[in-house]
Design a protein around this motif. Structure first.
Motif, PDB file in Angstrom:
ATOM      1  N   ALA A  23       0.836  -1.206   0.000  1.00  0.00           N
ATOM      2  CA  ALA A  23       0.000   0.000   0.000  1.00  0.00           C
ATOM      3  C   ALA A  23       0.867   1.250   0.000  1.00  0.00           C
ATOM      4  N   LEU A  24       1.982   1.191   0.719  1.00  0.00           N
ATOM      5  CA  LEU A  24       2.866   2.356   0.783  1.00  0.00           C
ATOM      6  C   LEU A  24       3.669   2.513  -0.507  1.00  0.00           C
ATOM      7  N   GLU A  25       4.290   1.403  -0.944  1.00  0.00           N
ATOM      8  CA  GLU A  25       5.205   1.490  -2.085  1.00  0.00           C
ATOM      9  C   GLU A  25       4.489   1.750  -3.400  1.00  0.00           C
ATOM     10  N   ASP A  26       3.337   1.142  -3.574  1.00  0.00           N
ATOM     11  CA  ASP A  26       2.636   1.310  -4.851  1.00  0.00           C
ATOM     12  C   ASP A  26       1.753   2.551  -4.850  1.00  0.00           C
ATOM     13  N   HIS A  27       1.830   3.301  -3.770  1.00  0.00           N
ATOM     14  CA  HIS A  27       1.035   4.537  -3.637  1.00  0.00           C
ATOM     15  C   HIS A  27      -0.441   4.294  -3.920  1.00  0.00           C
ATOM     16  N   ILE A  28      -0.920   3.147  -3.422  1.00  0.00           N
ATOM     17  CA  ILE A  28      -2.349   2.863  -3.533  1.00  0.00           C
ATOM     18  C   ILE A  28      -2.997   3.619  -2.384  1.00  0.00           C
ATOM     19  N   LYS A  29      -3.804   4.555  -2.736  1.00  0.00           N
ATOM     20  CA  LYS A  29      -4.303   5.474  -1.712  1.00  0.00           C
ATOM     21  C   LYS A  29      -5.448   4.883  -0.886  1.00  0.00           C
ATOM     22  N   VAL A  30      -5.104   3.847  -0.136  1.00  0.00           N
ATOM     23  CA  VAL A  30      -6.087   3.273   0.779  1.00  0.00           C
ATOM     24  C   VAL A  30      -6.365   4.314   1.851  1.00  0.00           C
ATOM     25  N   MET A  31      -5.272   4.829   2.365  1.00  0.00           N
ATOM     26  CA  MET A  31      -5.267   5.886   3.376  1.00  0.00           C
ATOM     27  C   MET A  31      -3.969   6.644   3.141  1.00  0.00           C
ATOM     28  N   ASP A  32      -3.783   7.750   3.829  1.00  0.00           N
ATOM     29  CA  ASP A  32      -2.520   8.457   3.637  1.00  0.00           C
ATOM     30  C   ASP A  32      -1.379   7.656   4.282  1.00  0.00           C
ATOM     31  N   ASP A  33      -0.155   7.964   3.868  1.00  0.00           N
ATOM     32  CA  ASP A  33       0.999   7.163   4.293  1.00  0.00           C
ATOM     33  C   ASP A  33       1.184   7.150   5.811  1.00  0.00           C
ATOM     34  N   THR A  34       0.884   8.270   6.463  1.00  0.00           N
ATOM     35  CA  THR A  34       1.049   8.330   7.928  1.00  0.00           C
ATOM     36  C   THR A  34       0.148   7.286   8.586  1.00  0.00           C
ATOM     37  N   ALA A  35      -1.091   7.209   8.104  1.00  0.00           N
ATOM     38  CA  ALA A  35      -2.047   6.258   8.683  1.00  0.00           C
ATOM     39  C   ALA A  35      -1.584   4.819   8.444  1.00  0.00           C
ATOM     40  N   ILE A  36      -1.125   4.535   7.225  1.00  0.00           N
ATOM     41  CA  ILE A  36      -0.710   3.160   6.914  1.00  0.00           C
ATOM     42  C   ILE A  36       0.526   2.773   7.728  1.00  0.00           C
ATOM     43  N   ALA A  37       1.471   3.716   7.847  1.00  0.00           N
ATOM     44  CA  ALA A  37       2.689   3.422   8.614  1.00  0.00           C
ATOM     45  C   ALA A  37       2.338   3.134  10.078  1.00  0.00           C
ATOM     46  N   LEU A  38       1.403   3.887  10.613  1.00  0.00           N
ATOM     47  CA  LEU A  38       0.989   3.682  12.008  1.00  0.00           C
ATOM     48  C   LEU A  38       0.289   2.327  12.174  1.00  0.00           C
TER      49      LEU A  38
END
Ligand code: UDP
Length: 235
Positions: A186-201
């Motif tokens: 989700a982070l690497e392919d920039h699939i905008k499930v949620m913003d990167d901060t949310a996914i990293a958390l």
């Protein structure tokens, strides 16, 4: 032990056909969906966005309103939605408590995690408003944070689409649904499930994110009961 979940609704989801404000019929529908969960002994926390009223980035776009102020406006918008959601839930006979990350004592309880947890244990629905209380964040990040704090087993992002696609399904007919993906994907392919901060958390705390269509009746309960046929899951 009862299951505890956090459901995130975007502000946009509350808006009617004109894309602005609060459509009470949509609130009523959400009230029914949440009631179904509570009736099935599930503890429910809710985070709502504010995009149907103010979105910080948009309000600050022409430089007249500073981004920080625009973000505070956005957070206040989520409290407006929260007040409406609390009413809609109580209209269904549920017990609900609105908490806010920005103190507004006349309107809502301050956000206190221990208090929120106690409400959940008593079968009350807790609505977490005002995002994280800080500018430059989104309500998706707030939802991930609150879900982690209350120890929810999953974060369900209730949207207008039934999952995550490799490209925008509203624009491309050949868009492919991704049933399951990793946080890194989700982070690497920039699939905008949620913003990167949310996914990293979510990744750091191993919190599964489920994306589903809120307009499919009964879907939330199905997902919580382990039927993942109509959603995408990031884990
Ligand atoms: N916001 C913020 N900090 C937060 C959460 C939200 O500053 O922790 C502001 C931000 O300006 C955002 C607005 O509140 O645009 C409304 O939230 P969001 O855009 O996430 O709502 P949604 O897209 O879910 O309707």
């Amino acid at each position: 032990m009862r299951k505890r979940v956090l459901v995130k609704f975007s502000g946009e989801a509350l808006a009617g056909a004109d894309g602005y404000g609060i459509d009470t019929q949509i609130l009523d529908y959400i009230g029914n969906e949440i009631k179904e969960l509570v009736d099935n002994n599930i503890e429910v926390g809710i985070v709502i966005g504010g995009g149907n009223i103010v979105r910080g980035v948009t309000a600050a776009a022409d430089g007249i309103i500073k981004r920080t102020s625009a973000d505070y406006m956005g957070m206040i918008a989520t409290v407006i939605n929260g007040v409406a959601m609390q009413e809609a839930l109580e209209h269904k006979g549920l017990s609900a408590r609105l908490q806010t990350a920005i103190k507004m004592e006349q309107i809502a309880e301050p956000y206190i995690v221990r208090r929120a947890t106690r409400h959940l244990q008593k079968g009350r629905v807790v609505i977490f408003s005002a995002g994280t209380g800080n500018p430059y964040f989104t309500t998706d990040t707030a939802a991930t944070l609150r879900a982690t704090e209350i120890d929810a087993c999953m974060l369900i992002k209730a949207t207008k689409v039934d999952g995550v696609y490799n490209k925008d399904p509203m624009k491309y007919s050949d868009a492919v649904k991704l049933k399951e993906l990793t946080y890194d994907q989700a982070l690497e392919d920039h699939i905008k499930v949620m913003d990167d901060t949310a996914i990293a958390l979510a990744k750091d705390n191993k919190l599964p994110i489920v994306v589903t269509n809120m307009n499919e009746k009964g879907n939330l309960l199905k997902i919580i009961n382990g039927d993942y046929s109509k959603c995408s899951i990031v884990k």
